[in-house]
Design an enzyme around this catalytic site. Structure first.
Site, PDB file in Angstrom:
ATOM      1  N   ASP A 317      -2.299   8.565  -3.440  1.00 57.83           N
ATOM      2  CA  ASP A 317      -3.740   8.334  -3.529  1.00 57.83           C
ATOM      3  C   ASP A 317      -4.398   9.545  -4.177  1.00 57.83           C
ATOM      4  O   ASP A 317      -3.928  10.674  -4.027  1.00 57.83           O
ATOM      5  CB  ASP A 317      -4.341   8.167  -2.125  1.00 57.83           C
ATOM      6  CG  ASP A 317      -3.908   6.866  -1.478  1.00 57.83           C
ATOM      7  OD1 ASP A 317      -3.836   5.865  -2.185  1.00 57.83           O
ATOM      8  OD2 ASP A 317      -3.644   6.872  -0.265  1.00 57.83           O
ATOM      9  N   ASP A 588      -3.498   5.143   3.770  1.00 55.67           N
ATOM     10  CA  ASP A 588      -4.247   5.513   4.971  1.00 55.67           C
ATOM     11  C   ASP A 588      -4.913   4.340   5.665  1.00 55.67           C
ATOM     12  O   ASP A 588      -5.286   4.438   6.825  1.00 55.67           O
ATOM     13  CB  ASP A 588      -5.313   6.574   4.637  1.00 55.67           C
ATOM     14  CG  ASP A 588      -6.264   6.106   3.535  1.00 55.67           C
ATOM     15  OD1 ASP A 588      -6.150   4.944   3.099  1.00 55.67           O
ATOM     16  OD2 ASP A 588      -7.112   6.909   3.111  1.00 55.67           O
ATOM     17  N   ASP A 592      -2.991  -0.819   3.630  1.00 56.39           N
ATOM     18  CA  ASP A 592      -1.889  -0.073   3.013  1.00 56.39           C
ATOM     19  C   ASP A 592      -0.572  -0.272   3.764  1.00 56.39           C
ATOM     20  O   ASP A 592       0.495   0.052   3.230  1.00 56.39           O
ATOM     21  CB  ASP A 592      -2.197   1.433   2.988  1.00 56.39           C
ATOM     22  CG  ASP A 592      -3.316   1.776   2.024  1.00 56.39           C
ATOM     23  OD1 ASP A 592      -3.518   1.017   1.067  1.00 56.39           O
ATOM     24  OD2 ASP A 592      -3.988   2.803   2.237  1.00 56.39           O
TER      25      ASP A 592
END
Length: 848
Positions: A317, A588, A592
């Site tokens: 990310d 997170d 996900d």
């Protein structure tokens, strides 16, 4: 329902309750007691063989040798207890670190604490994706839904409401599974909304404690390496059994001494059994996981460590992993005008931008936890304090949550003394454009402004407002008449250590793929700062239009994915895996979790991640920092490297030991090794393979090698060949030493000479296998204290066995004259020269 929350417990009161009630944890039987370890050790083949040999000596009437062997039994047991105890402590520490966390209000402010520290009357802040840490009653709830299937078996989430004013502290909670109740239960999962609960029961007193369920276990399933090694050990054990039976028969038939034949057979079985392999595969990963925790990476599945070093693609990310997740509003755009925000100077905010800031705050939570919303609140306090644009006395009447179909969030407010409602919305520019139904010209103007801000590396959000007269709010936001207000650009600086970490990944043959929900121009700007190739970019819209084959082909060259929805991460992982990549993925959020579970190594965020993401992941990143992942990869490679070195040493050293237990008997020479001698050698091998090699530092070229083949065996190919050649070389040296000594010395002296040569050669193998590249002197200089302790203890014990008459008699030795002792030392060190020569040949062969 929304109500003002109290300050929660004080830290002192929470500590007092924790002492009184105990930790918020369920009794766990996972940690083995020392008695259990003793019983397990007593069933090990090596242990049983030692006992059998000691018993045989006692039956033969040799009380002294029998008792000494039983003494070796106790020493072996002590070493095992130390090793296993160290491993158990490491695993227990990991259990503590990876236990669920809780967000509570204490001393008037939110605090993140370990779930086991939650106490009665704590105020829990619950949000989507959280695992409820204790039983409680809701004091505040907003569209809260909870999955209670862990307790009820029903997969359908149930809605929760805040308790009414008549709910008392001693109210009896309803059974789990009922809808529209104010009670939440430990272990259940928040799937939507948010709320605040006051804790009523913890630990064994909770509902889950009463039914005896257990959560949060650190997984200990057998890894591929453990399965490979179990097969190798089983094969060698069967070979040892067959060879030992054959030796007993040959010795007994040729010499007629069946008791001596049985002792020789036991000695050979002890020499051939590679019982250290399972120890290595238990100790190295457990202590490696403990070392990883020092690098701010927690291991939820210990077996992920062996995969970590083989990772070829890191999908990360942007926000909070590559960047600091420290959002600051840097630019504003409204009415066709732009404004660069300056917090340091005395510049006032122009009136044209007041509404933009005002409605960005109204579209955010009152007490924000999200870094972006905190940035809006900070902007408002700085520029709009003591103006009519901050509405702390307004009441939140309704809210529309962010959802995949519309990346925007809306709040409906009621002003004091008014029957009308004000609606504020913020979100992705394209979502706000959609809500406002802008014409093509207006859309183009907004898009140009967004592109300009995104090119500066800013995260861009748009804001809209609407008015509504009725309390009957529509089901979706599209039914409001929204008016476009403007854009906010948020700066989130790149972490200072990221470019170096990305460069290190490239050197290690690891491809880094940045995945973000941000605008493409923003993603490109941050990617270039990080050192990633940003010319080619894959957007979420493009991905949605691709089939699996197209996506696989595209992911071979793409390093930046922008405007990616969380559920699209799963397709990216599957495409990379289908292409043969060993993939690590960070995440997170609740959405996900599938991608984290599908990745070879799922890495959840510890700071901002949800409990669902952490439970699906193999590793948890405590500081949410990409550089920590790179350090973890380095450590994963080091652990694998050291396991390989240790296992090479184990095989190499067992060859001369087994050979010297077998060959003298087959050649008609006096037996060299008896169970006593094997037990002595085991005292060197055990601590070296499990402790000394484990602590070895990384090789200098560790992060300049390409990722290893994940399907390749830990112990095969060149590694196996090198170990075999090292072992055979030492065997030839020792058998030659015994042959030479047998013609010049009497039997006890010859045995002492050959055994001393074998012990020194063993130490030479240890130093040789510590490094693949270091020179001899460097090997000595860089040796760890544990290695010098083992070396000193070994030489001291050898000297006692050679020159202390009672011990020399036990070992069937005679004292060696200085010349012969020097010759044994020289021959033993020849093993080091042989090992280095073999390694050099192997290295040259591999570079040709």
């Amino acid at each position: 329902m929304h109500m003002e929350l109290g300050p929660g417990l004080s830290a002192a009161e929470a500590a007092r309750r924790l002492r009184a009630d105990g930790p918020n944890a369920l009794p766990s039987g996972q940690r083995r007691s020392w008695r259990a370890i003793v019983l397990e050790t007593a069933r090990e083949p090596m242990f049983l063989l030692l006992i059998a040999a000691g018993t045989l000596y006692l039956l033969l009437g040799d009380l002294q040798e029998g008792l000494v062997l039983f003494g070796f039994v106790l020493v072996t047991l002590g070493l095992t207890l130390y090793q296993e105890g160290k491993t158990e402590r490491a695993i227990e520490a990991l259990r503590e670190l990876t236990s669920p966390r809780a967000l509570v209000i204490r001393d008037g402010r939110p605090q993140r604490i370990a779930g086991r520290e939650v106490v009665r009357d704590d105020l829990l802040l619950l949000a989507e994706g959280d695992r409820v840490p204790a039983d409680g009653v809701l004091e505040d709830a907003s569209t809260l839904e909870v999955d209670e299937s862990l307790l009820t078996g029903e997969a359908v989430p149930v809605a929760k409401l805040a308790a009414g004013d008549d709910t008392t502290d001693d109210s009896t909670p309803a059974r789990p599974g009922g809808g529209d109740t104010p009670f939440v239960y430990s272990g259940t999962l928040v799937v939507a909304g948010h709320g605040t609960a006051r804790v009523t029961a913890t630990g064994a007193r909770s509902e889950i404690g009463r039914i005896g369920a257990a959560l949060g276990r650190l997984e200990t399933e057998r890894s591929p390496l453990q399965k490979q090694t179990a097969k190798l050990v089983r094969t060698l054990a069967l070979l040892a059994l067959a060879m030992s039976v054959l030796l007993v028969l040959v010795h007994g038939l040729l010499r007629g001494d069946w008791l001596a034949a049985l002792l020789a057979g036991i000695a050979l079985a002890m020499a051939m059994l590679p019982e250290e392999y399972p120890v290595v595969l238990t100790v190295f990963p457990a202590l490696g996981a403990w070392r990883l925790s020092k690098e701010k990476v927690l291991t939820r599945r210990i077996n992920a460590i062996e995969t970590l070093g083989a990772t070829s693609v890191l999908c990360v990310d942007k926000t909070g992993t590559l960047t600091e997740n420290r959002m600051t509003v840097a630019r504003l755009h409204a009415g066709g005008e732009g404004f660069a925000v300056n917090y340091e100077g005395l510049v006032e905010l122009p009136e044209a931008f007041h509404a933009l800031v005002e409605f960005s705050i109204l579209a955010s939570d009152t007490d924000p936890f999200d870094p972006m919303e905190q940035a809006f609140a900070r902007l408002g306090r700085h520029f709009l304090e003591n103006t009519e644009h901050l509405h702390r006395d307004w009441t939140l009447a309704h809210q529309y949550a962010l959802r995949p179909q519309l990346r925007a969030k809306s709040h409906v407010w009621r002003a004091v003394g008014s029957d009308d409602y004000v609606v504020a919305a913020k979100g992705a520019p394209e979502a706000i454009i959609d809500l406002c139904h802008l014409d093509a010209a207006a859309q183009a103007q907004v898009a140009a402004a967004v592109e300009a801000m995104a090119a500066l590396g800013l995260r861009v959000l748009a804001v809209a407002r609407a008015a509504f007269a009725s309390p009957d709010f529509p089901a979706v936001e599209h039914d409001f008449e929204f008016e476009y207000v403007g854009l906010l650009g948020l700066a989130d600086p790149l972490r200072a250590e990221i470019p170096a970490a990305v460069r290190q990944c490239f050197e290690a043959g690891i491809r880094v793929v940045m995945i973000t929900g941000d605008y493409p121009a923003t993603a490109r700007a941050i990617a270039r700062q990080a050192g990633l190739a940003a010319d080619e970019l894959l957007s979420g819209d493009e991905l949605a239009a691709m089939d699996e084959e197209e996506l696989r082909t595209r992911m071979r060259t793409v390093s930046v994915c922008a405007r990616i929805a969380p559920e699209q991460k799963l397709r990216i992982v599957q495409a990379l895996k289908a292409d043969g990549e060993i993939t690590a993925m960070t995440g997170d959020g609740v959405n996900d979790a599938p991608a984290l579970k599908a990745a070879h190594v799922g890495i959840a965020m510890g700071g901002r991640g949800t409990d669902v993401a952490r439970e699906a992941a193999a590793l948890v990143l405590v500081d949410d920092n990409f550089a920590s992942i790179v350090r973890a990869v380095r450590l994963g490679r080091r652990i694998f490297d050291n396991m390989q070195k240790s296992m090479s040493y184990i095989l190499a050293v067992h060859i001369p030991i087994a050979g010297m237990a077998l060959l003298p008997v087959l050649l008609g020479w006096p037996a060299l090794l008896y169970p006593m001698h094997i037990a002595f050698l085991q005292l060197i091998i055990d601590p070296v393979c499990s402790l000394a090699f484990e602590s070895e530092p990384a090789e200098a070229d560790l992060m300049r090698r390409p990722p290893r083949d994940a399907q390749a065996q830990l112990f095969g190919g060149a590694t196996l060949g090198l170990a075999l050649l090292q072992g055979v070389g030492v065997l030839l040296i020792v058998i030659g030493a015994y042959a030479w000594a047998s013609h010049r010395l009497n039997e006890p002296e010859a045995r002492a000479f050959a055994f001393a040569t074998l012990v020194i050669a063993n130490l030479a193998l240890i130093f040789s296998n510590r490094s693949r590249s270091q020179a001899w002197l460097a090997l000595l200089r860089s040796a760890k204290p544990i290695l010098w302790i083992v070396t000193g203890a070994t030489l001291g014990l050898l000297a006692l066995a050679l020159y202390l008459p009672p011990l020399a008699q036990l070992f069937r030795f005679a004292p060696l004259p200085p010349g012969e002792l020097g010759a044994a030392l020289g021959l033993g060190l020849a093993g080091l020269a042989w090992s280095k020569l073999v390694k050099r040949i192997f290295q040259r062969t591999r570079t040709l």
